[in-house]
Design an enzyme around this catalytic site. Sequence first.
Site, PDB file in Angstrom:
ATOM      1  N   ARG A 137      -7.860  -0.215   1.157  1.00  0.00           N
ATOM      2  CA  ARG A 137      -8.414  -1.468   0.626  1.00  0.00           C
ATOM      3  C   ARG A 137      -8.893  -1.290  -0.806  1.00  0.00           C
ATOM      4  O   ARG A 137      -8.976  -2.248  -1.559  1.00  0.00           O
ATOM      5  CB  ARG A 137      -9.510  -1.985   1.568  1.00  0.00           C
ATOM      6  CG  ARG A 137     -10.672  -1.077   1.746  1.00  0.00           C
ATOM      7  CD  ARG A 137     -11.504  -1.446   2.978  1.00  0.00           C
ATOM      8  NE  ARG A 137     -10.851  -1.080   4.221  1.00  0.00           N
ATOM      9  CZ  ARG A 137     -11.273  -1.449   5.422  1.00  0.00           C
ATOM     10  NH1 ARG A 137     -12.346  -2.197   5.543  1.00  0.00           N
ATOM     11  NH2 ARG A 137     -10.628  -1.076   6.508  1.00  0.00           N
ATOM     12  N   ASP A 173     -12.038   7.300   4.082  1.00  0.00           N
ATOM     13  CA  ASP A 173     -10.804   7.050   4.827  1.00  0.00           C
ATOM     14  C   ASP A 173     -10.395   5.574   4.748  1.00  0.00           C
ATOM     15  O   ASP A 173      -9.272   5.225   5.119  1.00  0.00           O
ATOM     16  CB  ASP A 173     -10.976   7.491   6.289  1.00  0.00           C
ATOM     17  CG  ASP A 173      -9.653   7.646   7.003  1.00  0.00           C
ATOM     18  OD1 ASP A 173      -8.599   7.591   6.326  1.00  0.00           O
ATOM     19  OD2 ASP A 173      -9.658   7.814   8.239  1.00  0.00           O
ATOM     20  N   LYS A 178       0.847  -1.208   0.000  1.00  0.00           N
ATOM     21  CA  LYS A 178       0.000   0.000   0.000  1.00  0.00           C
ATOM     22  C   LYS A 178       0.876   1.250   0.000  1.00  0.00           C
ATOM     23  O   LYS A 178       1.719   1.422   0.875  1.00  0.00           O
ATOM     24  CB  LYS A 178      -0.916   0.004   1.233  1.00  0.00           C
ATOM     25  CG  LYS A 178      -1.720   1.297   1.385  1.00  0.00           C
ATOM     26  CD  LYS A 178      -2.608   1.313   2.636  1.00  0.00           C
ATOM     27  CE  LYS A 178      -3.276   2.676   2.806  1.00  0.00           C
ATOM     28  NZ  LYS A 178      -4.082   2.785   4.035  1.00  0.00           N
ATOM     29  N   ASP A 180       1.561   6.122   5.640  1.00  0.00           N
ATOM     30  CA  ASP A 180       0.608   5.228   4.981  1.00  0.00           C
ATOM     31  C   ASP A 180       1.166   4.651   3.670  1.00  0.00           C
ATOM     32  O   ASP A 180       0.503   3.879   2.987  1.00  0.00           O
ATOM     33  CB  ASP A 180      -0.701   5.992   4.725  1.00  0.00           C
ATOM     34  CG  ASP A 180      -1.911   5.114   4.908  1.00  0.00           C
ATOM     35  OD1 ASP A 180      -1.763   4.025   5.499  1.00  0.00           O
ATOM     36  OD2 ASP A 180      -3.000   5.494   4.433  1.00  0.00           O
ATOM     37  N   GLU A 228      -9.440   3.992   2.279  1.00  0.00           N
ATOM     38  CA  GLU A 228      -8.984   4.066   0.887  1.00  0.00           C
ATOM     39  C   GLU A 228      -7.987   2.966   0.536  1.00  0.00           C
ATOM     40  O   GLU A 228      -7.888   2.559  -0.623  1.00  0.00           O
ATOM     41  CB  GLU A 228      -8.345   5.444   0.624  1.00  0.00           C
ATOM     42  CG  GLU A 228      -6.896   5.635   1.095  1.00  0.00           C
ATOM     43  CD  GLU A 228      -6.701   5.445   2.597  1.00  0.00           C
ATOM     44  OE1 GLU A 228      -7.649   5.723   3.346  1.00  0.00           O
ATOM     45  OE2 GLU A 228      -5.615   5.006   3.008  1.00  0.00           O
ATOM     46  N   ASP A 238      -2.379  10.175   3.862  1.00  0.00           N
ATOM     47  CA  ASP A 238      -3.782   9.805   4.035  1.00  0.00           C
ATOM     48  C   ASP A 238      -4.474  10.828   4.918  1.00  0.00           C
ATOM     49  O   ASP A 238      -4.433  10.754   6.144  1.00  0.00           O
ATOM     50  CB  ASP A 238      -3.882   8.400   4.669  1.00  0.00           C
ATOM     51  CG  ASP A 238      -5.335   7.982   4.889  1.00  0.00           C
ATOM     52  OD1 ASP A 238      -6.234   8.602   4.271  1.00  0.00           O
ATOM     53  OD2 ASP A 238      -5.566   7.035   5.674  1.00  0.00           O
ATOM     54  N   LYS A 257      -9.616  13.159   8.383  1.00  0.00           N
ATOM     55  CA  LYS A 257      -9.198  12.758   9.724  1.00  0.00           C
ATOM     56  C   LYS A 257      -9.065  14.009  10.599  1.00  0.00           C
ATOM     57  O   LYS A 257      -8.444  14.983  10.178  1.00  0.00           O
ATOM     58  CB  LYS A 257      -7.820  12.070   9.661  1.00  0.00           C
ATOM     59  CG  LYS A 257      -7.827  10.659   9.103  1.00  0.00           C
ATOM     60  CD  LYS A 257      -6.429  10.070   9.144  1.00  0.00           C
ATOM     61  CE  LYS A 257      -6.354   8.741   8.432  1.00  0.00           C
ATOM     62  NZ  LYS A 257      -7.027   7.642   9.157  1.00  0.00           N
TER      63      LYS A 257
END
Length: 500
Positions: free
Chosen positions: A353, A349, A267, A290, A351, A272, A279
């Site tokens: 996956r 959030d 990933k 991230d 994102e 993020d 967030k």
Amino acid sequence: MEKAAASVKVLKSELSKVKDDVLVVGLFKGKLDLTPEIKREKEIYDTLSSYIKNNDFKAEKGEARSVYLNKNIKNILLIGLGEEDKFNFDVLSCVIADVSRRLRDNGSESFSILLESFVNGKFKEEEAVEKIVLSCLMGLYRFTEYKTKDKEKIKYIKNITVITNSGKNFEEEIKYASTVANAVNKTRDLVNTPPNIANPEYVAAYAKSIASKLNLKCTVFDEKQIEKMKMECFIAVAKGSANKPRLVVLEYQGAGKSQKPIAIVGKGVTFDSGGLNLKPYPYILNMKDDKAGAIAAIHIIAACALLKLPVNLIVITPLCENMPSSTSYRPDDVLKAYNGLTVEVRNTDAEGRLILADALSYAAELKPQAIIDIASLTGASLIALGYVGTPFLSTDEKLAEKMNEASKKSLEKIWEFPLWQEYEDNLKSDVADIKHISDDGDAGVIIGATFLKNFISDVPWLHIDIGTTAWSKVDKGVLTKGASGATIRLVMEFLRSYKL
Ligand code: BES
Ligand code: ZN
């Protein structure tokens, strides 16, 4: 990386010939007798045994005392290893990393380690040397790239020497440990690099430059190409940012062409923010980490190439930024993944996956023998195992078993979570084939993996959720503040001993 990274060598030598600022000697609690090497050196032996007798040194785990010698060896640093029957590689690794930092911060430029005082009957010397080298190099890591003031005052360890009279030169172990430590530290560097610099384009260029140095095949797809490939989930996540996405594919062939590759998917969200589901502070902090899965994957393939491991690998990293804007994707959007499944978005959030859905489908299409993905997927991983261990899930028992073995050897703690069928009900959607999160937020780590399971076709798969362990808040053992380089020791160990 810091310019002055320490170099480690092994010296086969009698103690009488050792010259250094500091010699580090380990002792077990309640067993303060000194090693035969020390006993042979009368002066050192006398000084140390009288110190131990006259001072209250108990050799508790981590207890450290500096004994002034002022000979070829200036100081001896006695280090407590705690009780001998509780001593293991975890203790060894933690003690050595802590000592390395302590010596550096006290101004030493070099130190030696008396190997025999750190091995007991349980250990193979080869393994101990490997752990010692890794622990020194990982423990000494610091991120100083963006400091401009007082740079000359920063202290460095230049040389570390492992002293042994065992007759072995441990060349292979040193090479393995230095290569892996280097992969960890370079991963930390890039993950620590701020998100205004390390954007998708930057990371892709970095991967390309590594590939050209190591002769790896590297393909970088830009936004238009990703769109053309119909990776709608990936594109949707990237849409809110002016920094355009990249898909990087790296290939290493260390075995015969007939051997199917192992695919590693990482990933790579370079920042993020949460997107429209922004967030709040302070949860938005450190979200430059991230991208840790992607960066780890890039350095794993590089380390495999450097070590010439006999495996075929393919690394796939979707790189993008998750930002809120008028072009962002939304909750309620329905997206079509690369494998044709339609996905209802519930929370922007989640994102990771989504970009993995496309990257995993792409990986599965290549029909590798296995897919491993490394992803900072959930905050729920903190609830699951805290900062101590990393959750993983797998569709394949053998793969899981091999990863568990690699975990024990590499000292990276992982724990398997189940992929029971019942969890699939949580992802039923009213409008699309599936939704990407459950409504209640229960079993977050498992639900994340349950979603990903839809994209791996029938390829054996193992998912590692580094949501928590990609980052360390403290200097502790081999961990240093900031990016951790999680999974590199683990996956390298897995690949090193990998047999079909
Ligand atoms: N990057 C985060 C995972 C994360 C969150 C790691 C907090 C470390 C600390 C991921 O993209 C994310 O935001 N996941 C959400 C998913 C949720 C909306 C289902 C999370 O875990 O809060
Ligand atoms: Zn997120």
